[in-house]
Motif scaffolding. Structure first.
Motif, short mmCIF file in Angstrom:
data_model
loop_
_atom_site.label_atom_id
_atom_site.label_comp_id
_atom_site.label_asym_id
_atom_site.label_seq_id
_atom_site.Cartn_x
_atom_site.Cartn_y
_atom_site.Cartn_z
N ALA A 61 0.84 -1.20 0.00
CA ALA A 61 0.00 0.00 0.00
C ALA A 61 0.87 1.25 0.00
O ALA A 61 0.56 2.25 -0.66
CB ALA A 61 -0.91 -0.02 1.23
N THR A 62 1.98 1.20 0.71
CA THR A 62 2.93 2.31 0.71
C THR A 62 3.54 2.49 -0.67
O THR A 62 3.65 3.62 -1.18
CB THR A 62 4.03 2.06 1.75
N ARG A 63 3.91 1.39 -1.28
CA ARG A 63 4.55 1.44 -2.60
C ARG A 63 3.63 2.04 -3.65
O ARG A 63 4.07 2.78 -4.53
CB ARG A 63 4.95 0.03 -3.01
N PHE A 64 2.32 1.76 -3.54
CA PHE A 64 1.37 2.23 -4.55
C PHE A 64 0.63 3.49 -4.13
O PHE A 64 -0.39 3.85 -4.73
CB PHE A 64 0.35 1.13 -4.87
N GLY A 65 1.13 4.19 -3.09
CA GLY A 65 0.57 5.49 -2.75
C GLY A 65 -0.67 5.46 -1.89
O GLY A 65 -1.41 6.46 -1.84
N ASN A 66 -0.92 4.37 -1.18
CA ASN A 66 -2.14 4.27 -0.38
C ASN A 66 -1.88 4.42 1.11
O ASN A 66 -2.77 4.17 1.92
CB ASN A 66 -2.84 2.93 -0.66
N ASN A 67 -0.66 4.84 1.48
CA ASN A 67 -0.30 5.03 2.88
C ASN A 67 -0.28 6.52 3.17
O ASN A 67 0.58 7.27 2.67
CB ASN A 67 1.06 4.41 3.17
N LYS A 68 -1.21 7.00 3.98
CA LYS A 68 -1.32 8.42 4.27
C LYS A 68 -0.06 8.97 4.90
O LYS A 68 0.39 10.08 4.58
CB LYS A 68 -2.52 8.68 5.18
N THR A 69 0.52 8.20 5.83
CA THR A 69 1.72 8.68 6.52
C THR A 69 2.88 8.86 5.55
O THR A 69 3.59 9.88 5.58
CB THR A 69 2.11 7.69 7.63
N PHE A 70 3.09 7.89 4.68
CA PHE A 70 4.19 7.97 3.71
C PHE A 70 3.97 9.13 2.75
O PHE A 70 4.92 9.87 2.41
CB PHE A 70 4.29 6.66 2.94
N GLU A 89 12.36 4.65 6.86
CA GLU A 89 11.92 3.38 7.41
C GLU A 89 10.57 2.95 6.86
O GLU A 89 9.94 2.02 7.37
CB GLU A 89 11.90 3.48 8.94
N LEU A 90 10.13 3.63 5.77
CA LEU A 90 8.95 3.19 5.04
C LEU A 90 9.29 2.92 3.57
O LEU A 90 8.39 2.79 2.73
CB LEU A 90 7.84 4.25 5.12
N GLN A 91 10.58 2.83 3.27
CA GLN A 91 10.99 2.51 1.90
C GLN A 91 10.61 1.06 1.59
O GLN A 91 10.71 0.17 2.45
CB GLN A 91 12.48 2.74 1.73
N THR A 92 10.24 0.81 0.33
CA THR A 92 9.63 -0.48 -0.02
C THR A 92 10.47 -1.42 -0.90
O THR A 92 9.97 -2.49 -1.25
CB THR A 92 8.29 -0.23 -0.74
N PRO A 93 11.71 -1.10 -1.29
CA PRO A 93 12.47 -2.08 -2.08
C PRO A 93 12.57 -3.42 -1.37
O PRO A 93 12.58 -3.50 -0.14
CB PRO A 93 13.84 -1.42 -2.25
N ASP A 94 12.68 -4.50 -2.16
CA ASP A 94 12.68 -5.85 -1.59
C ASP A 94 13.74 -6.02 -0.51
O ASP A 94 13.47 -6.62 0.53
CB ASP A 94 12.91 -6.87 -2.70
N ARG A 95 14.92 -5.51 -0.74
CA ARG A 95 16.01 -5.77 0.20
C ARG A 95 15.83 -5.03 1.52
O ARG A 95 16.46 -5.36 2.51
CB ARG A 95 17.35 -5.41 -0.42
N LEU A 96 14.94 -4.01 1.54
CA LEU A 96 14.73 -3.22 2.76
C LEU A 96 13.38 -3.49 3.41
O LEU A 96 13.16 -3.09 4.55
CB LEU A 96 14.84 -1.72 2.44
N SER A 97 12.49 -4.16 2.70
CA SER A 97 11.11 -4.24 3.20
C SER A 97 11.00 -5.07 4.46
O SER A 97 10.16 -4.80 5.31
CB SER A 97 10.20 -4.82 2.10
N ALA A 98 11.84 -6.11 4.60
CA ALA A 98 11.74 -6.95 5.80
C ALA A 98 12.02 -6.14 7.05
O ALA A 98 11.40 -6.34 8.10
CB ALA A 98 12.71 -8.12 5.69
N SER A 99 12.95 -5.20 6.98
CA SER A 99 13.26 -4.36 8.13
C SER A 99 12.19 -3.31 8.35
O SER A 99 11.74 -3.08 9.48
CB SER A 99 14.62 -3.69 7.94
N ASN A 100 11.74 -2.68 7.27
CA ASN A 100 10.85 -1.53 7.40
C ASN A 100 9.41 -1.91 7.73
O ASN A 100 8.67 -1.08 8.27
CB ASN A 100 10.88 -0.71 6.12
N PHE A 101 9.00 -3.11 7.41
CA PHE A 101 7.59 -3.46 7.62
C PHE A 101 7.41 -4.67 8.54
O PHE A 101 6.38 -5.32 8.53
CB PHE A 101 6.91 -3.70 6.27
N LEU A 102 8.44 -4.92 9.33
CA LEU A 102 8.34 -5.94 10.36
C LEU A 102 7.89 -5.27 11.65
O LEU A 102 8.47 -4.27 12.08
CB LEU A 102 9.69 -6.61 10.57
N GLU A 103 6.84 -5.80 12.26
CA GLU A 103 6.25 -5.18 13.44
C GLU A 103 6.21 -6.16 14.61
O GLU A 103 6.01 -7.36 14.42
CB GLU A 103 4.83 -4.71 13.15
N ASP A 104 6.40 -5.63 15.81
CA ASP A 104 6.17 -6.44 17.00
C ASP A 104 4.70 -6.84 17.04
O ASP A 104 3.80 -6.01 16.80
CB ASP A 104 6.52 -5.66 18.26
#
Length: 979
Positions: free
Chosen positions: A837-846, A878-893
């Protein structure tokens, strides 16, 4: 549906008095345990002179109407307790109350409480941790739709979850963390001695979710569940018991029990427990609008009783459920018939049969842009990828027919005291068919589909198991008794599947797959395996304080070594023992139990079907016809994976009201099979070759606590809680890295299995002028370069700590209230929905952060170098969406506390007595139950459900939420009437 619940409840109360018949006398009362005062459900109460009687209910109450006036003798019996008789005078047209307090029978103290293969564990000799679930009692106050709900929050060391909110979706077990690399991580499951199939079945995909054969079971038919949690407890099951064993027993009748007819009706609804956040997703309202209230309707009737030497239980149920999204529904029909025959004192024959007709309809979600969630959460404008009417037109239906059955015969000859011969045979035969239809004129949004498409998938599974055991109990000395057991077990399984795809149909009204002009794919597969084991077990009991158990099993399998004509064989030993310190003189009177126990056992996992074959040749169709090609490469010298477990524990009981059990276990796995790339000179560069190099260790602590806080005649309060800590680590893989889908979950040396792995992002980088210069990827090894060596563990989909609590309250004898909660701590979930959703512009915060950094949006652009700018840049990175970064940026407790269920049940039997006490066919029982499930979820995870998984229940990829339908919240009301 919400309005129907009170209407039906009121109608039931109004109509019931019409069931009154003629006048007669009544005997009523309770059956309880003398020492504790606890009710004894299922006790048989008989009027000896008349041959009539009843069974006590879950609260120990019984009621016998139509008793002739005058002197009558009442007899009460219950397994494990001394029989009682009492003579009373029954008044003409009145009611007499007779309460019984039964004393424990010393001869029955060793009554079986857990049953396994050639293993009968009693209260006194249990030397391992076994989790038990009283399913019948749980069902008194709660409505269970599927079997996994009985486990949740109830069993230390065991986690069970559904991977999505689809009706009939996959179910995943996690028993003590799972230290096997080569098994599927799932326990063996037996129902009344029949080994049942539980492999998840996907067929033609709907984004990621499959269906579970366990959804064919009716929880209302289950009496009890026991879980053997590791090789120390399940070694006698050999290779197949590497991940634990689940033993399910269904309900049965009692000899001498008069015929009882019970009806249960349930209505309710389910809805979305949590909504998507309108503060995060621009299109959240559209996504939430796809949820609906799904109706629930269930009717069940059962017969139970006993005639002379025959006891029986039979039931039929029909459950209709609508899911919380369109195109998600299920209709389950279950027939259960159980019989026990005792032709004489030497023979006993038991038959248990079940038949299921099940139908599911699955929606498309998860990793797909052709479903409701994919079209309402990924982009700001809903249904950009697929038109809503075309989504609604897709049909995906599963139809299931399944038979399970077992026959058990035992022979205990009078001339050979202590000897018992037991034979058992079981069968699980099922046929499943999936029909998936994309209709002509409704596929313009679906790529690669021309003029409609029909897919048919069928799978037939047949598996049979047989056990034969001989056991002999004898005394070695006056103080030393022994039991010797030998036996064998056989198992065979055959699975045949076929698939067919056709396109280009002439009309939307034509769905016969044979009319498709373009036959796209045709395929079939056949799998067959057979295994067997022989085993021996020797038990010694010294007095009442010491117990020692030794066992050994040898396994055989048709997974042959390519260099040998012999079947693969393996030996599995087990040693266990306990000391009951409470039997010694130093123990105070209030210490009702103090037992130390220890155990060791081994199990294992066989290589894959073709892993030991040097080359596997298969057929392939090409332009010049069909030919043979290499399908796989193997190693004929491959050994099996071996799992060893050590366990120690203590059980403490105080005043028969408070019990505590604590267990520590340590597991180690060696010779795990890992695939390696062969040398280029072999010519097998496109394949991998397995080797025995893997090692894994795991350990944990399991505790359970049961408290009777209040125990009076009319009031009772009890509390139960359990806690588990576990940790697992991969020790050796030969330097290999095993990756799941999208390379987020890995099996890697030094990490837990399926750990999240990737580059770590720590805020933003900045230019000399203070402007944003991209995400700051952590240089983990400090070599000044960012490469693959800088990937680190980011999280774990499995919790470090988990457990559950339950509270049961009984008031005024008639009102029961129960509640159960489950918690997990230390786990993470990858929010794939938020990432795309962030990648396609559907994240208000991003979008806001992007405007603040670069302009062009509604938010005011910030000045580089300011603290506000740096804060926004760090969040943006920390909301960047490339594959190599997504595991870190979108991993949540994803720690959570879930209120699993709250139930309220009221017994109106006493009220009904006013109308039916003198009738010929009185109402024996009338109860009303209100229950809610998944009522509240307390979590910091931003998605709707922290327990779902995008790829189903059987993959390395775990803890991934990507457009996955949440498990619903459920409300229901039930009426139970017994005659």
């Amino acid at each position: 549906m919400k309005r129907l619940i009170p209407v039906v409840f009121g109608l039931a109360l109004l109509l019931l008095p019409g069931l009154a018949w003629a006048q007669q006398g009544t005997v009523t009362g309770t059956v309880t345990e003398a020492e504790t005062g606890e009710p004894l459900p299922g006790a048989t109460v008989q009027i000896i002179e008349e041959g009539t009687g009843a069974a006590s209910d879950s609260d120990g109450r019984y009621r016998i109407a139509g008793v002739p006036a005058g002197e009558q003798t009442i007899r009460v019996s219950f397994v494990g307790y001394q029989q009682q008789e009492r003579t009373v005078n029954v008044p003409d047209g009145g009611t007499v109350r007779v309460n019984f307090q039964l004393q424990t029978s010393e001869a029955e103290l060793e009554e079986v409480v857990v049953t396994g293969l050639a293993r009968e564990t009693t209260k006194g000799e249990a030397s391992v941790s076994v989790s038990s679930i009283d399913a019948a009692e749980l069902s008194e106050t709660a409505d269970f739709q599927s079997v996994e709900q009985l486990f949740q929050g109830s069993t230390p060391g065991v986690r069970v979850s559904k991977t999505s909110g689809n009706i009939g979706s996959g179910i995943r077990f996690d028993v003590r963390g799972g230290v096997s690399l080569n098994s599927d991580g799932q326990p063996l499951i037996f129902v009344d001695g029949t080994r049942i199939n539980q492999d998840e079945i996907e067929g033609f995909g709907v984004g990621g979710q499959g269906t579970s054969p366990l959804a064919d079971l009716n929880p209302d038919n289950i009496e009890s569940i026991n879980v053997l949690k590791g090789p120390s407890a399940s070694a006698l099951y050999g290779t197949d018991g590497a991940d634990g064993v689940v033993l399910i027993e269904t309900k049965s009748g009692r000899q001498g029990q008069p015929l009882q007819v019970n009806y249960s009706g349930t209505i309710g609804y389910q809805d979305a427990a949590r909504k998507y956040d309108t503060g995060t997703y621009i299109s959240a309202d559209a996504a939430n609008a796809t949820f609906r209230e799904g109706d629930i309707l269930e009717n069940q009737i059962s017969l139970t009783g006993g005639i002379d030497d025959v006891s029986y239980f039979a039931s039929y149920s029909n459950r209709q459920s609508d899911g919380i999204q369109p195109r998600n529904s299920g209709v389950r029909n279950n027939v259960q018939a159980n019989f026990e025959v005792n032709p004489n004192e030497e023979f006993q024959i038991t038959a248990n049969t079940g038949f299921t007709i099940n139908e599911y309809e699955r929606p498309t979600n998860d990793n797909s842009t052709q479903g409701y969630l994919g079209n309402t959460l990924l982009v700001p404008t809903s249904y950009t990828f697929t038109d809503s009417s075309e989504i609604a037109s897709v049909e995906d239906q599963f139809r299931v027919q399944r038979f399970t059955g077992s026959v058990t015969t035992s022979y205990t000859p009078e001339y050979l005291d202590g000897f018992r011969l037991r034979a058992q045979a079981g069968a699980d035969v099922s046929s499943r068919r999936q029909d998936q239809t994309y209709r002509v004129g409704r596929t313009s949004s679906f790529n690669f589909i021309t003029d409609g498409e029909r897919n048919i998938f069928t799978v037939e599974n047949r598996q049979y198991n047989g056990d034969l055991t001989a056991r002999y109990n004898y005394d070695v000395t006056a103080d030393l008794s022994a039991t010797s057991t030998i036996g064998t077990q056989v198992f065979t399984e055959s699975t045949r599947s076929s698939s067919l795809t056709a396109q280009q149909f002439g009309s939307p009204k034509i769905t016969d797959i044979g009319t498709g002009a373009d036959l796209r794919t045709v395929g079939e597969s056949l799998f067959n395996q057979r295994s067997a084991g022989i085993f021996a077990r020797q038990t010694f009991q010294y007095g009442v304080a010491y117990n020692l158990d030794l066992s050994l099993r040898r396994d055989y399998s048709t997974q042959l070594l390519s260099t040998s004509e012999d079947a693969f064989t393996a030996w599995y030993p087990s040693v266990r023992g306990n000391v009951r310190l409470g039997q010694f003189g130093f123990a105070p009177d209030y210490l009702s139990q103090l037992k130390l126990r220890a155990a060791f056992g081994q199990s294992g996992s066989l290589p894959g079907l073709t892993d030991t074959q040097t080359l596997r040749i298969g057929g392939e169709r090409g332009g010049y016809g069909a030919g043979g090609v290499v399908n796989s490469a193997g190693d004929p010298n491959l050994d099996l994976e071996r799992i060893s477990e050590y366990e120690a524990g203590v059980d403490v009981g105080l005043n028969e009201r408070y019990t505590l059990s604590a267990t520590y276990y340590y597991q180690s796995t060696s010779n795990s099979i890992v695939d390696f790339s062969p040398a280029p000179s072999t010519g097998l560069g496109n394949f991998t070759v397995p080797r025995n190099v893997g090692e894994i260790t795991g350990q944990g602590i399991e505790t359970s606590l049961d408290l009777t806080l209040l125990d009076l005649d009319n009031y009772r309060v009890s509390f139960s809680g359990n806690y588990t800590y576990q940790t697992t680590e991969v020790q050796e893989l030969g330097g290999q890295l095993i990756q799941g889908g999208f390379e987020r979950n890995v099996i890697k040396e030094g990490l837990p299995p399926a750990a999240f792995f990737g580059f770590k992002v720590d805020g933003a980088q900045f230019t000399d002028s203070g402007a944003y210069a991209g995400p700051n990827v952590v240089d983990a090894n400090g070599d000044g370069q960012i490469n693959q060596d800088d990937r680190v563990q980011l999280g774990n989909p499995a919790p470090d700590h988990y457990g559950g609590v339950s509270l049961n309250v009984q008031l005024f004898q008639n009102l029961r209230i129960s509640g159960r909660a489950e918690y997990q701590v230390g786990q993470q979930v990858y929010n794939g929905t938020k990432r795309f959703a962030t990648r396609f512009g559907n994240n208000k915060t991003f979008n806001r952060l992007s405007s603040q950094l670069f302009g062009g949006g509604d938010a005011e652009q910030l000045e580089p170098g300011t603290s506000e700018y740096r804060q926004a840049a760090n969040q943006y990175a920390e909301l960047q969406t490339p594959d190599r970064l997504s595991a870190s940026n979108f991993l949540e407790d994803a720690d959570f506390l879930k209120i699993r269920e709250i139930g309220v049940a009221y017994d109106f039997t006493g009220l009904v007595d006013r109308f039916t006490a003198q009738s010929d066919l009185p109402v024996r029982e009338f109860r009303v139950r209100l229950s809610g499930r998944n009522l509240f979820t307390f979590t910091d995870y931003s998605g709707p459900d922290p327990q779902v998984n995008q790829t189903g229940a059987r993959t390395i990829t775990q803890g991934t939420d990507f457009l996955t339908l949440q498990t619903p919240r459920t409300f229901s009301v039930s009426v139970n009437v017994g005659f």
